[in-house]
Motif scaffolding. Structure first.
Motif, PDB file in Angstrom:
ATOM      1  N   GLU A 146      12.060  -7.900 -23.248  1.00  0.00           N
ATOM      2  CA  GLU A 146      10.792  -7.128 -23.130  1.00  0.00           C
ATOM      3  C   GLU A 146       9.954  -7.681 -22.081  1.00  0.00           C
ATOM      4  N   LEU A 147       9.775  -9.264 -22.253  1.00  0.00           N
ATOM      5  CA  LEU A 147       8.666  -9.829 -21.253  1.00  0.00           C
ATOM      6  C   LEU A 147       9.145  -9.694 -19.851  1.00  0.00           C
ATOM      7  N   VAL A 148      10.372  -9.664 -19.409  1.00  0.00           N
ATOM      8  CA  VAL A 148      10.913  -9.457 -18.046  1.00  0.00           C
ATOM      9  C   VAL A 148      10.991  -8.060 -17.590  1.00  0.00           C
ATOM     10  N   SER A 149      10.954  -7.194 -18.405  1.00  0.00           N
ATOM     11  CA  SER A 149      10.532  -5.566 -18.338  1.00  0.00           C
ATOM     12  C   SER A 149       9.210  -5.326 -18.175  1.00  0.00           C
ATOM     13  N   GLU A 150       8.445  -5.950 -18.820  1.00  0.00           N
ATOM     14  CA  GLU A 150       6.674  -5.657 -18.900  1.00  0.00           C
ATOM     15  C   GLU A 150       6.353  -6.476 -17.468  1.00  0.00           C
ATOM     16  N   ALA A 151       7.084  -7.712 -17.268  1.00  0.00           N
ATOM     17  CA  ALA A 151       6.479  -8.220 -15.830  1.00  0.00           C
ATOM     18  C   ALA A 151       7.018  -7.363 -14.687  1.00  0.00           C
ATOM     19  N   ARG A 152       8.308  -6.979 -14.822  1.00  0.00           N
ATOM     20  CA  ARG A 152       8.554  -6.114 -13.781  1.00  0.00           C
ATOM     21  C   ARG A 152       7.729  -4.915 -13.471  1.00  0.00           C
ATOM     22  N   ARG A 153       7.508  -4.171 -14.561  1.00  0.00           N
ATOM     23  CA  ARG A 153       6.653  -2.920 -14.516  1.00  0.00           C
ATOM     24  C   ARG A 153       5.266  -3.146 -13.897  1.00  0.00           C
ATOM     25  N   GLU A 154       4.767  -4.329 -14.420  1.00  0.00           N
ATOM     26  CA  GLU A 154       3.390  -4.928 -13.697  1.00  0.00           C
ATOM     27  C   GLU A 154       3.492  -5.212 -12.400  1.00  0.00           C
ATOM     28  N   SER A 155       4.641  -5.944 -12.027  1.00  0.00           N
ATOM     29  CA  SER A 155       4.849  -6.058 -10.748  1.00  0.00           C
ATOM     30  C   SER A 155       5.046  -5.009  -9.828  1.00  0.00           C
ATOM     31  N   GLU A 156       5.800  -3.967 -10.362  1.00  0.00           N
ATOM     32  CA  GLU A 156       6.099  -2.604  -9.580  1.00  0.00           C
ATOM     33  C   GLU A 156       4.684  -1.893  -9.511  1.00  0.00           C
ATOM     34  N   ILE A 157       4.015  -1.980 -10.602  1.00  0.00           N
ATOM     35  CA  ILE A 157       2.421  -1.201 -10.533  1.00  0.00           C
ATOM     36  C   ILE A 157       1.688  -1.859  -9.331  1.00  0.00           C
ATOM     37  N   THR A 158       1.700  -3.261  -9.490  1.00  0.00           N
ATOM     38  CA  THR A 158       1.050  -4.072  -8.455  1.00  0.00           C
ATOM     39  C   THR A 158       1.375  -3.747  -7.093  1.00  0.00           C
ATOM     40  N   ARG A 159       2.476  -3.882  -6.831  1.00  0.00           N
ATOM     41  CA  ARG A 159       3.285  -3.592  -5.563  1.00  0.00           C
ATOM     42  C   ARG A 159       3.068  -2.112  -4.967  1.00  0.00           C
ATOM     43  N   GLY A 160       3.179  -1.413  -6.016  1.00  0.00           N
ATOM     44  CA  GLY A 160       2.767   0.182  -5.616  1.00  0.00           C
ATOM     45  C   GLY A 160       1.397   0.201  -5.057  1.00  0.00           C
ATOM     46  N   GLU A 161       0.423  -0.497  -5.893  1.00  0.00           N
ATOM     47  CA  GLU A 161      -0.819  -0.426  -5.508  1.00  0.00           C
ATOM     48  C   GLU A 161      -1.118  -1.115  -4.115  1.00  0.00           C
ATOM     49  N   ALA A 162      -0.569  -2.183  -3.858  1.00  0.00           N
ATOM     50  CA  ALA A 162      -0.580  -2.815  -2.635  1.00  0.00           C
ATOM     51  C   ALA A 162      -0.095  -1.797  -1.505  1.00  0.00           C
ATOM     52  N   ASP A 163       1.126  -1.271  -1.649  1.00  0.00           N
ATOM     53  CA  ASP A 163       1.511  -0.558  -0.633  1.00  0.00           C
ATOM     54  C   ASP A 163       0.636   0.810  -0.532  1.00  0.00           C
ATOM     55  N   ALA A 164       0.009   1.125  -1.715  1.00  0.00           N
ATOM     56  CA  ALA A 164      -0.953   2.371  -1.383  1.00  0.00           C
ATOM     57  C   ALA A 164      -2.123   1.907  -0.571  1.00  0.00           C
ATOM     58  N   GLU A 165      -2.522   0.862  -0.886  1.00  0.00           N
ATOM     59  CA  GLU A 165      -3.737   0.332  -0.129  1.00  0.00           C
ATOM     60  C   GLU A 165      -3.137  -0.213   1.425  1.00  0.00           C
ATOM     61  N   ARG A 166      -2.319  -0.558   1.746  1.00  0.00           N
ATOM     62  CA  ARG A 166      -1.683  -0.871   2.950  1.00  0.00           C
ATOM     63  C   ARG A 166      -1.604   0.189   3.891  1.00  0.00           C
ATOM     64  N   ASN A 167      -0.965   1.345   3.051  1.00  0.00           N
ATOM     65  CA  ASN A 167      -0.806   2.673   3.857  1.00  0.00           C
ATOM     66  C   ASN A 167      -2.042   3.328   3.970  1.00  0.00           C
ATOM     67  N   ALA A 168      -2.811   3.078   3.121  1.00  0.00           N
ATOM     68  CA  ALA A 168      -4.298   3.658   3.453  1.00  0.00           C
ATOM     69  C   ALA A 168      -5.074   3.069   4.443  1.00  0.00           C
ATOM     70  N   ILE A 169      -4.822   1.507   4.773  1.00  0.00           N
ATOM     71  CA  ILE A 169      -5.462   0.747   5.754  1.00  0.00           C
ATOM     72  C   ILE A 169      -4.840   1.300   7.048  1.00  0.00           C
ATOM     73  N   ALA A 199      -3.283   4.268   7.780  1.00  0.00           N
ATOM     74  CA  ALA A 199      -3.697   5.584   7.955  1.00  0.00           C
ATOM     75  C   ALA A 199      -5.155   5.567   8.542  1.00  0.00           C
ATOM     76  N   SER A 200      -6.000   4.642   7.947  1.00  0.00           N
ATOM     77  CA  SER A 200      -7.457   4.607   8.373  1.00  0.00           C
ATOM     78  C   SER A 200      -7.371   4.093   9.773  1.00  0.00           C
ATOM     79  N   ALA A 201      -6.655   3.234   9.950  1.00  0.00           N
ATOM     80  CA  ALA A 201      -6.448   2.456  11.476  1.00  0.00           C
ATOM     81  C   ALA A 201      -5.903   3.527  12.536  1.00  0.00           C
ATOM     82  N   PHE A 202      -4.810   4.394  12.019  1.00  0.00           N
ATOM     83  CA  PHE A 202      -4.314   5.482  12.877  1.00  0.00           C
ATOM     84  C   PHE A 202      -5.328   6.409  13.293  1.00  0.00           C
ATOM     85  N   GLY A 203      -5.778   6.753  12.047  1.00  0.00           N
ATOM     86  CA  GLY A 203      -7.233   7.742  12.439  1.00  0.00           C
ATOM     87  C   GLY A 203      -8.370   7.177  13.281  1.00  0.00           C
TER      88      GLY A 203
END
Length: 302
Positions: free
Chosen positions: A218-241, A243-247
């Protein structure tokens, strides 16, 4: 002179007769005055007493509480588990006349033999009665059994002039031939109990281990879920950056991506690539220029 001698002899004889007719009864004893084996008097009170010299004699008996150790006997309780019982009794002579009539001149030795003949059957009868098990004999309930033995033995000992004061069971053991079997059974029971305890311990350990494993998952699953959420948020932020730079400057962004591709592709000491020189991959290396307002120009060809 002869008369005086005869007088002295007479006085001496009279004194000897008088002394032989007097005896002392101790406070710890009783006495019987016997004449030709017949009881003529019973002396129970301590002090001086008299008898007829030469004709009567005195038999003394202990008036204190006496002890008798019985021989070890086998008894079979109601659970058919044989036991070897060793007992002792406390008794005293209550009726000295009846005692003498019962045992004769043999005295205490004959009385104890007959008393033991009374005690042993009563021990067997009481300890072998219905409802009396070996556990009862070995427990604190044995005190009531000893009281019952004393009462029955006392009733029969009255005929001997005796009073049974107390009966105690000294030792209660198994017969020698049953000891090995009993020890084996006890050992098997202890081993079974130990196996049960170990099984319960293993069961408890498995429950604890399973709970711990579940908690880990349960702890590992919860940590992985949180890490995936954090990684997804970071990827989204990176992609936004990106995209902004490309624009903001498409030519510069394309130039940056090409340099990144060169850096990743051309690594090591022996990198070899087979590719057409006219490929778009070498767009910034084949002499072309970026014409936008980025200010980036390719090197002029010679």
């Amino acid at each position: 002179m002869n008369r005086m001698m005869y007088a002295l002899i007479a006085v001496f004889l009279i004194a000897a007769v008088l002394l032989s007719s007097i005896f002392i009864v101790d406070e710890r004893e009783k006495a019987l005055v016997l004449q030709f084996g017949q009881i003529r008097a019973v002396k129970e009170d301590p002090g001086l007493a008299f008898k007829i010299p030469l004709i009567q004699n005195v038999e003394r008996y202990d008036d204190r509480i006496l002890s008798l150790d019985t021989d070890a006997i086998e008894v079979t309780p109601s659970d058919d588990r044989r036991l070897v019982v060793d007992a002792f009794a406390r008794y005293r002579i209550a009726d000295v006349r009846r005692f003498r009539e019962a045992v004769g001149a043999a005295g205490i030795q004959a009385a104890e033999q007959r008393l033991q003949g009374i005690l042993n059957p009563q021990i067997r009868a009481v300890l072998g009665a219905e409802g009396v098990t070996s556990n009862t004999i070995l427990s604190a309930d044995r005190s009531s059994l000893m009281v019952r033995i004393r009462e029955l033995a006392d009733q029969r000992a009255r005929a001997l002039g005796l009073v049974v004061v107390d009966v105690r069971l000294k030792q209660t053991n198994l017969p020698t031939q049953n000891l090995d079997a009993t020890f084996d059974r006890m050992r098997a029971e202890r081993q079974r109990e130990a196996a049960d305890e170990r099984a319960r311990g293993e069961e408890a350990a498995l429950r604890v281990r399973a709970q711990a494993d579940r908690t880990v998952v349960e702890l590992v699953s919860e940590a992985r879920r949180e890490s995936e959420i954090t990684r997804g948020e970071a990827d989204a932020e990176r992609n936004a950056i990106f995209a902004s730079a490309f624009g903001a400057d498409e030519d510069f962004f394309e130039f940056y991506r090409s340099l990144t591709a060169y850096d990743r592709a051309l690594q090591g000491q022996n990198s070899t690539m087979v590719i057409s020189p006219d490929s778009e991959f070498f767009e910034f290396l084949n002499g072309s220029q970026v014409t936008s307002g980025s200010g980036i120009a390719a090197p002029a060809s010679e």
